[in-house]
Design a protein around this motif. Structure first.
Motif: not given
Length: 421
Positions: A177-178, A196-201
């Motif tokens: 992500g970021g 503001r940020d977006t990530h994933l597992r």
């Protein structure tokens, strides 16, 4: 046969700058792919060497929620923890990550860390990371390396950085992500000093490819080979298909740019782009304009007045006038720096990772993003969009969408930084 013909752009009809002769010898588009995930997967494979592999489970994690999940996985690690980040600076969040790694290392887990010195300390002229992070980690048995030190080689290495963000636990759980490890990634993205940020597992076969990306960074940073135990046999974990695109700067088109072009080419209904540094090369702007002509709904969400690189915001805004004229809708996020790097296409395709849509990321930096085929994940990403738009301002030609000499100059400068062809 007609579907294959659709893969070939028709330069004369699309008004390429430079004329038809130039277009014959450069990659354009693709402007329309044959429909469906299988055709997309083959186009992605043909362009980057990576297709969509089934068997993944995914969690979409916004803002600081990624760290609670990540730290829980690190504390449960049994064999290895690998961390690769562009920014790691001392702060309370850093202390929590250090504490978790120290505890695992003392329990016999192999913990390896690679940081980029430009993002983390060297170019800033201080050694806080050495004293407050590296020394504590190495004393506990964590191996720490820097990616491409600048000393004596500034001109050759200043732009050749790794912007990737990876955490891999036991070779089976991956994060991207970021995110960086610094105070701006704490909070909910609703204050100027909380991004503001977006990530994933992710769990599933492509974690192995993420581990491979880490190992290549590790080798180049002086870490040697990682043992085979860090590469367990892939296991299917869920219903999602995914492919991890690991991109490096080079002469010509990088895999990051190829990936973005193919993802855009797959769209038939909508393309929603949220990106921290949106100022793509003209070929991608032309591709977006053509998608508008095909009737595709295009939305772009970028940072607003809270921005960490003012020249990049000006460069981003230099693209607005032509995109608005083509029918693209544009918003700017207001409360804080919008740092996400996501794409959403139709109702089945999405991208989450570290890849910015600017010349530097697409041409010079090492980047990594997960391309995902899963309708439920797209719905979750769309809900994030709906929430973000409530805190965003729509830009029109009448309220900030027109270009000006400063914006044009900023775009030329930022395009020049990443120019290699």
């Amino acid at each position: 046969m007609q579907e294959l013909e659709d893969l070939i752009p028709k330069p004369g009809a699309l008004g390429f700058s430079g004329g038809v002769e130039r277009a014959r010898h450069e990659m354009q588009g693709p402007f329309l792919l044959p429909p469906g995930p299988d055709a997309f997967s083959f186009a992605l494979y043909q362009s980057t060497g990576v297709g969509l592999v089934p068997g993944h489970s995914l969690e979409l994690l916004e803002n600081s929620a990624v760290f609670e999940r990540m730290l829980a996985d690190i504390r449960a690690a049994r064999s290895s923890v690998h961390v690769l980040v562009y920014i790691w600076r001392p702060c309370e969040l850093s202390d929590r990550v250090v504490e978790a790694l120290v505890e695992r290392a003392r329990a016999g887990v192999a913990c390896r860390v690679v940081v980029d010195p430009v993002g983390s300390e060297e170019i800033r002229g201080n050694r806080d990371f050495d004293q407050k992070v590296e020394r504590v980690l190495t004393d506990a048995g964590v191996e720490v390396h820097y990616y491409r030190l600048l000393a004596g080689k500034v001109l050759g290495r200043l732009l050749g950085r790794s912007h990737q963000k990876l955490v891999i636990v036991d070779g089976r759980i991956g994060y991207t992500g970021g995110f960086g490890i610094w105070k701006v990634w704490e909070g909910d993205g609703m204050k100027p000093d909380e991004w503001r940020d977006t990530h994933l597992r992710v769990e599933g076969p492509e974690v192995r490819r993420m581990q491979l990306s880490f190992s290549r960074h590790w080798q180049e940073s002086g870490g040697g080979l990682i043992p085979p135990s860090a590469f367990p046999e892939p296991e299917e974990s869920g219903p999602c298909a995914a492919g991890f695109i690991d991109s490096a700067g080079k002469l010509g088109l990088t895999d990051a740019e190829r990936m973005i072009r193919v993802v855009i080419g797959a769209a038939r209904e909508r393309i929603w782009i949220a990106n921290a540094y949106f100022s793509p090369p003209n070929a991608i702007l032309e591709q977006l304009e053509e998608k508008c002509r095909q009737g595709v709904e295009i939305r772009i969400l970028g940072p607003g007045p809270c921005h960490d690189v003012p020249i990049m915001r000006a460069s981003q805004r230099s693209t607005y006038e032509r995109l608005l004229a083509a029918g693209v809708r544009i918003w700017e996020y207001q409360p804080s720096m919008m740092h996400s790097k996501t794409l959403l296409v139709d109702d089945w395709l999405s991208v989450v990772g570290s890849t910015n849509m600017d010349s530097l990321s697409l041409n010079k930096l090492k980047e990594g993003s997960l391309v995902i085929h899963d309708a439920s994940f797209v719905r979750k990403l769309a809900r994030c969009w709906a929430k973000d738009l409530r805190h965003s301002k729509e830009i029109t030609l009448e309220n900030g969408g027109r270009t000006n000499p400063w914006r044009r100059l900023a775009r030329r400068a930022t395009q020049l930084v990443g120019q290699d062809r």
